[in-house]
Scaffold this active site. Structure first.
Site, mmCIF file in Angstrom:
data_model
loop_
_atom_site.group_PDB
_atom_site.id
_atom_site.type_symbol
_atom_site.label_atom_id
_atom_site.label_comp_id
_atom_site.label_asym_id
_atom_site.label_seq_id
_atom_site.Cartn_x
_atom_site.Cartn_y
_atom_site.Cartn_z
ATOM 1 N N GLU A 3 0.850 -1.257 -0.106
ATOM 2 C CA GLU A 3 0.086 0.001 -0.012
ATOM 3 C C GLU A 3 0.845 1.187 -0.066
ATOM 4 O OE1 GLU A 3 -3.214 0.326 2.807
ATOM 5 O OE2 GLU A 3 -3.870 -1.624 2.603
ATOM 6 N N SER A 56 5.375 -19.930 -2.393
ATOM 7 C CA SER A 56 5.308 -21.373 -2.153
ATOM 8 C C SER A 56 4.636 -22.147 -3.293
ATOM 9 C CB SER A 56 4.409 -21.915 -1.027
ATOM 10 O OG SER A 56 4.945 -21.305 0.195
ATOM 11 N N ASP A 114 -5.730 -9.950 0.992
ATOM 12 C CA ASP A 114 -5.787 -8.539 1.431
ATOM 13 C C ASP A 114 -6.199 -8.441 2.750
ATOM 14 O OD1 ASP A 114 -5.241 -6.169 1.556
ATOM 15 O OD2 ASP A 114 -6.616 -5.166 0.070
ATOM 16 N N ASP A 122 -4.854 -3.090 6.033
ATOM 17 C CA ASP A 122 -5.085 -1.987 5.571
ATOM 18 C C ASP A 122 -4.449 -0.879 6.665
ATOM 19 O OD1 ASP A 122 -6.532 -2.517 3.604
ATOM 20 O OD2 ASP A 122 -8.402 -2.154 4.349
#
Length: 822
Positions: free
Chosen positions: A195, A261, A333, A336
């Site tokens: 971000e 991975s 995600d 934040d």
């Protein structure tokens, strides 16, 4: 003259004697903690005798009458082999490194104190189910039993590092293990750093060019983002870095090193064996010893064998007789960053949707070796902990009068991830494992499963559900006081991506995008791979049925789809062109390099020169394309994004404009920049490795750096504790060897598969596994690096649950007996 010579000889002899004496003394003290795997110990806390049988690779096979006794013995074995590593993991998550390392690690301690992962782990102990609580308690008792043996049995303080960094070791607690799982979550989480980088870049380039340099997955259709300058005001467009230098001990990694991975499985219809197959190789930063520790546990629900992390009594990737499981980073995600406005009239308050509110705060004292203690004021908002400006470089995008806070799924005091992982390990079928994983919170993972009849993949971990009106869709730091930016809930577990018994008979993940859902049900905008998946798909579809050996072949594959795709674009106007050139001239060297690359199949083999020429060219090209537009920020883009380069050379949406140097009068073409970048690369290669291109070796540049995190920089000692190996692979091969991208050695292999396992359920005992170093954390032990050369060569050791095989060639057996039996 003779007298001077005599004294010089005496001084030299004395220096040699002192050096030898010092070496002997160091060896003596260090060797006190070397293990003898044969022995019988009376310990408190056991109900019945337990055998820890070390096979010929020093893998412990633990046989006990009850699960509690088995987990006790696992704690004992972990502490025997990896005590220093365990204590360092615990100190890191507690924010107590500076007690040993002084001011060097104060930024790490400051961050971990502010996140309060250890406090949240302590709170989470009460949230575990009864079997997990018993497991954690028994495991802790086993660790503490070995600590008692060290204190009573003159075991050289338990590890050679303890002589250098002498500090008391507190008894192990169940919260310590939960805290280490949270620390792994921090190491695997990179969304917050992404971000900040996106925000900083958007302050410099237009939205159109932002889509080039930080591209979305090409198969997605994402709406344009607002400019960060319009979203958050008063941010300098060229903010300088605020973070300090990186530290090997720091658990905070940039997005492209936060985790990766591979894992894939074949069902019965795509298997030549008559049953299912599964391959798993989780990727983490390389260290000595590796973070992984192999173990076999005899449990009442069925024996399990595979990879554990010292300090955490769970087989994170492995198999039982009926079920195999592998993990890959989910790239959910789940973080934040929020820009919190501080009350200008009261610095103890911040703005919320309902007006000003007090920060929740408390003081925390960090003890610092050879310096004064530091008192921190820890602050939390409703969104999460307030971060220091140097973390993730968040200070560069935080306007005056504001602070940044972090929302993250791992910041929970009722985290049941340990119980969920325990339930998965005890499961006998895919359905049971998926059901058990519902309580798993963080780190988000893609769980690949295979039982004897079916295969599946399920994303496990909490996924935040954002408001459809979120200002940046969670892609940029946003104002925390706006209700539409805050998390509204978590996505129901049933909605997490799930692939059960796929029709094609193959399921897998290379950190690629798994689903294409519109925001806010998108899972993530950023994925860890757009390249390896292409090679994997080709290998999986190139044959109708697979075997254990074909899965091993894919796991060790070093052909770069990226090189095959990009080189025709980079050299489109350069191949076999130009006038004749004399030997030794730059033009001749360029022609030789292009000839080598034209005949290369893209295999990143350690013995070939072409991978080094290609990698250096691509790196120089990235710098040429971005330096003028991004200025100092271009240093943050340490590795070329293949999607960015392809967009530029195919001129997608006008992306070829990156080839023109905006500060110069002429209009440069992509051919010009590509030729100049190749010349840059050849000059750098000549200065670093020599001018004879045909004799170059990729492996000389792409050395795996299994470095000791604390002793790896100590002169002389580093020769003993660090493990360096010439390796094949690269940033975008299935046998991934992620490079540093910076510094004088930009192609060192620093992030790779520390564990590899391949499981065949037609013949489970033919399954194989290996780790990147060895079982022991003691650098004088022959088992410190005994698996490392096998790992480098792409070889494995057996993964058998047959107790007779374990005992047949055992190095030794450690028998633990209840004290009452003595």
């Amino acid at each position: 003259m003779a007298r001077i010579f005599k004294w010089l000889l005496r001084i030299a002899t004395g220096a040699v004697v002192l050096f030898v004496a010092a070496t002997v003394l160091v060896w003596y003290f260090a060797s006190r903690s070397l293990l003898d795997y044969d022995g019988t110990y009376a310990v408190a806390g056991l109900d019945a005798p337990v055998d820890i049988v070390r096979d010929n690779a020093a893998v412990p096979h633990i046989f006990g009458a009850s699960d509690d006794d088995v987990f006790f013995a696992l704690g004992y074995a972990h502490a025997q082999d990896r005590l220093w590593q365990m204590t360092m993991l615990r100190r890191t998550v507690q924010g107590r490194l500076s007690e040993l390392f002084g001011t060097r690690t104060l930024p790490i301690d400051t961050l971990l104190r502010r996140l309060d992962l250890y406090g949240l782990a302590v709170s989470s102990v009460a949230a575990q189910d009864a079997p997990t609580t018993a497991m954690l308690t028994a495991y802790s008792a086993g660790v503490n039993a070995w600590l008692a043996e060290i204190n009573e049995g003159s075991r050289g303080r338990g590890a050679p590092e303890m002589w250098v960094f002498n500090a008391p070791i507190a008894p192990w607690q169940p919260a310590d293990s939960i805290a280490i799982l949270k620390l792994l979550a921090l190491q695997l989480s990179g969304q917050a750093s992404a971000e900040v980088l996106r925000a900083r870049t958007s302050l410099i380039v237009s939205p159109e060019r932002l889509a080039d340099i930080l591209p979305d997955d090409p198969t997605s259709g994402i709406a344009a983002l607002p400019e960060y300058a319009a979203l958050i005001g008063d941010v300098p467009r060229y903010a300088a870095n605020t973070r300090g230098p990186s530290d090997a001990l720091s658990p905070v990694k940039p997005f492209d090193l936060a985790g990766a991975s591979n894992a894939w499985a074949a069902g019965i219809t795509r298997s030549a064996t008559g049953s299912t197959l599964l391959a798993s190789d989780p990727h983490l930063g390389l260290t000595a010893p590796t973070v992984w520790y192999l173990a076999r546990l005899q449990l009442q629900s069925g024996d399990v064998i595979g990879a554990t992390v010292p300090g955490l009594p769970i087989v994170l990737s492995g198999r039982s007789a009926d079920l195999g499981w592998g993990i890959t980073s989910g790239y959910v995600d789940d973080q934040d960053l929020f820009i919190e406005e501080v009350n200008p009239d009261d610095p103890n308050q911040y703005r919320t949707p309902d007006g000003w509110a007090d920060f929740r705060s408390r003081n925390s004292i960090v003890t610092v070796k050879d310096a004064s203690a530091v008192t921190l004021t820890l602050r939390w908002t409703d969104n999460g902990p307030v971060l220091p400006p140097e973390v993730y470089d968040v200070g560069t995008v935080t306007p005056p009068g504001h602070v940044a806070s972090l929302s993250w799924t791992a910041l929970r005091g009722d985290d049941t991830s340990a119980s969920a992982a325990m339930g998965m390990m005890r499961s006998l079928t895919i359905e049971q494992a998926i059901a058990a994983a519902e309580g798993y919170i963080a780190p988000a993972q893609n769980l690949t499963l295979a039982d004897r009849t079916d295969i599946a993949m399920k994303t496990i971990g909490s996924i935040p559900l954002r408001d459809a009106a979120h200002q940046s869709m969670g892609r940029l730091p946003s104002y925390g006081y706006l209700p539409q930016n805050r998390w509204s809930a978590m996505t129901p577990y049933a909605d997490n991506p799930e692939f059960l018994a796929p029709e094609g008979g193959i399921v897998g993940n290379t950190n690629n995008k798994t689903v294409d859902r519109p925001f806010p049900n998108h899972v993530s905008f950023l994925w860890g791979d757009t390249q390896r998946i292409n090679r994997w798909r080709l290998l999986m579809q190139s044959r109708q049925v697979h075997t254990r050996d074909s899965f091993i072949e894919a796991q060790l594959d070093t052909v770069s789809f990226t090189a095959r795709a990009l080189l025709p674009l980079m050299g489109a106007d350069l191949w076999f062109t130009g006038d004749a050139a004399a030997d030794g001239t730059p033009e001749r060297r360029r022609q030789i390099a292009l000839t080598l690359l034209a005949n290369w199949n893209g295999e990143m083999n350690e013995h070939l020169p072409e991978p080094l020429i290609y990698a250096a060219w691509l790196r120089a090209l990235q710098d040429r394309l971005t330096r003028d537009e991004l200025g100092p920020l271009s240093a943050e883009f340490t590795r070329a994004d293949p999607v960015f380069v392809e967009r530029v050379f195919r001129d997608v949406d006008g992306a070829a404009v990156w080839c023109d140097v905006i500060q110069s009068a002429p209009v440069e073409t992509c051919t010009d920049i590509s030729r100049q970048a190749l010349d840059d690369a050849l000059i750098w290669i000549g200065e670093t490795y020599g001018t004879n291109l045909e004799t170059l070796r990729w492996g000389d540049a792409h050395q795996a750096t299994h470095d000791h995190p604390t002793l790896g920089t100590v002169p002389v000692l580093q020769w003993f504790v660090n493990i360096r190996q010439s390796t094949s692979g690269g940033d975008h091969t299935l046998m991934r060897g992620r490079t540093t991208g910076t510094g004088p050695d930009p192609f060192l292999n620093v992030h790779a598969a520390g564990y590899r396992g391949v499981y065949d359920f037609a013949d489970p005992d033919s399954s194989v596994f290996v780790t990147a170093t060895g079982q022991s954390g003691h650098f004088l032990s022959r088992y410190y690096d005994n698996l490392g050369e096998l790992w480098r060569r792409g070889e494995y050791i057996p993964m058998s649950l047959d107790p007779d095989l374990a005992r047949a060639a055992a190095l030794g057996t450690t028998r633990l007996q209840p004290t009452e039996a003595q």
